[in-house]
Design a protein around this motif. Structure first.
Motif, mmCIF file in Angstrom:
data_model
loop_
_atom_site.group_PDB
_atom_site.id
_atom_site.type_symbol
_atom_site.label_atom_id
_atom_site.label_comp_id
_atom_site.label_asym_id
_atom_site.label_seq_id
_atom_site.Cartn_x
_atom_site.Cartn_y
_atom_site.Cartn_z
ATOM 1 N N CYS A 244 0.839 -1.198 0.000
ATOM 2 C CA CYS A 244 0.000 0.000 0.000
ATOM 3 C C CYS A 244 0.874 1.247 0.000
ATOM 4 O O CYS A 244 2.088 1.178 0.201
ATOM 5 C CB CYS A 244 -0.931 0.003 1.216
ATOM 6 N N GLN A 245 0.248 2.380 -0.233
ATOM 7 C CA GLN A 245 0.959 3.651 -0.195
ATOM 8 C C GLN A 245 1.398 3.965 1.232
ATOM 9 O O GLN A 245 0.818 3.474 2.201
ATOM 10 C CB GLN A 245 0.068 4.776 -0.732
ATOM 11 N N TYR A 246 2.402 4.831 1.344
ATOM 12 C CA TYR A 246 2.983 5.075 2.661
ATOM 13 C C TYR A 246 1.972 5.656 3.644
ATOM 14 O O TYR A 246 1.954 5.286 4.821
ATOM 15 C CB TYR A 246 4.200 6.004 2.553
ATOM 16 N N THR B 42 5.321 -1.446 2.439
ATOM 17 C CA THR B 42 5.300 -0.247 1.606
ATOM 18 C C THR B 42 6.720 0.151 1.251
ATOM 19 O O THR B 42 7.686 -0.340 1.848
ATOM 20 C CB THR B 42 4.593 0.912 2.340
#
Length: 419
Positions: free
Chosen positions: A293-295, A359
């Motif tokens: 996933c995104q940070y 991530t």
């Protein structure tokens, strides 16, 4: 006394395998706690003997980026303790550690050497040697001199990772050269000895496969089979990964000799192949792997889990996984860097469970959140990721890891936003 670069030095710091200092040939007493911060500071200073290290960098490495309420006080206390240890060791000097304009150096730097420098010096002479005999002699010296990985007590800390991998690859190159030479000369006993020694220094690398091959080439089929079963069980039971094809191929090459010597070998191999195929099939079914996933989303997940850890009763561990640039050049090669980073991402994805999250942390790092595992399980995850990375990116791609303590979580997450 030790000869180094045409002069005699009386202080030798040994950082390979463990840490010690010899002064005039005598082992110095550095106390009982070899992981104390004062000893760690001395190790880092010796590691940077040639050029020194800045005060800020030294503090970051000693305290692993932990926030210090009073940096100057922490540094001065540590400097005092380190100087006291060196004074008690019998080293000559007034201050022992020189602090000049924010750069920290050994006061006796010109009269000291590390075993790292000696080892690399031997290897570089071997690389430049013109004759096979000279090269063989020098690589043999290097292999015998190498006592073990760089500072194993701190092997997952960033300041040890890169030089440690450089040393590992020099060691591997020396061992592989000598093993290949022995194989060319049909000296399989010597080949086995070299492989066994290399495996004792860096277990669970490629050496175990070469060791099995060397035994089989000597027609020591029973011993080869015993080694083979141990390695197979390591992959299937400890790593929970399929057996490397090269290992199965060795068995096939020597099937006749092995089954003649070991009655149960055939049934074991049938069971191995069946379990290997089942594991491959299971891995294909579970390709969902870890969730990337995104940070910003990763940070939210971490914060929620961390706040509810006591209620849920689950442990969480944060692992920072870093590509190792032992070649000191792939960072300047965008295509290579991008390829290896993508391979690391794929490796992490394939190894992690569907309940795990990871991530991107920087161009060469990923951070993974493991839920409901013990701290020691992180080493197993790392080994699996390393094996997978070698499959995808080749043997020159390496990954190291660091486990982040719960009290470092917020600091790590904040730092990640800046990367």
């Amino acid at each position: 006394m030790t000869e180094w670069n045409g002069k005699t030095v009386n202080v030798v710091a040994r950082l390979l395998g463990s840490f010690s200092i010899e002064v005039d040939g005598q082992l110095a007493d550095l106390g009982r706690n070899m992981t104390a911060n004062a000893v760690k500071m001395i190790e880092i200073i010796f590691l940077n003997r040639e050029h020194g290290i800045s005060k800020n960098e030294l503090l970051n490495e000693v305290f692993s980026d932990k926030v210090l309420s009073d940096q100057n006080n922490s540094f001065n206390n540590l400097l005092y303790q380190s100087r006291k240890l060196l004074q008690n060791s019998g080293m000559d000097g007034a201050k022992f550690i020189d602090n000049h304009r924010g750069m920290i150096r050994l006061e006796c730097a010109e009269n000291a050497v590390t075993d790292i420098e000696i080892f690399l010096g031997i290897c570089r002479k071997a690389d430049a040697a013109a004759s096979r005999a000279e090269k063989k002699d020098l690589y043999t010296q290097a292999l015998e001199y190498y006592r073990g990985p760089l500072l194993p007590d701190f092997e997952t800390e960033f300041w040890v990772i890169k030089p440690g991998m450089v040393l590992k690859h020099y060691f591997e190159r020396a061992a592989q050269y000598l093993a290949d030479l022995a194989e060319e000369d049909d000296n399989y006993e010597e080949m086995y000895r070299i492989m066994k020694h290399a495996d004792s220094v860096y277990p669970h690398e490629k050496w175990e496969i070469g060791r099995i091959n060397a035994l089989a080439m000597q027609e020591k089929y029973r011993e080869a089979y015993e080694e083979y079963t141990k390695v197979v069980q390591y992959y299937l039971e400890t790593l929970e990964q399929p057996v490397p094809k090269v290992l199965l191929d060795i068995y096939d090459r020597f099937r006749e000799g092995i089954t003649r010597e070991v009655e149960a070998a055939g049934s074991f191999q049938m069971s191995t192949v069946r379990r290997d195929e089942e594991m491959e099939a299971q891995l294909r079914l579970n390709r969902a792997g870890g969730y990337f996933c995104q940070y910003s989303s990763f940070r939210d997940i971490c914060n929620v889990l961390n706040r509810n850890i006591d209620k849920r009763g689950n442990s969480i561990h944060l692992m920072i996984l870093s590509l190792v640039d032992f070649e000191s050049n792939f960072r300047s090669m965008p295509d290579v860097l991008e390829r290896r980073s993508e391979c690391l991402k794929m490796s992490i994805h394939d190894v992690l469970r569907s309940t795990d999250v990871f991530t991107g942390y920087s161009s060469t790092q990923y951070v993974a959140l493991l839920v409901g595992v013990k701290r020691e399980d992180c080493a197993t995850f790392h080994r699996r990721i390393s094996v997978k990375l070698h499959e995808l990116a080749g043997s020159r791609a390496d990954v190291q890891y660091r486990i982040v303590a719960p009290d470092e979580l917020e600091q790590i997450l904040t730092a990640g936003e800046k990367n």
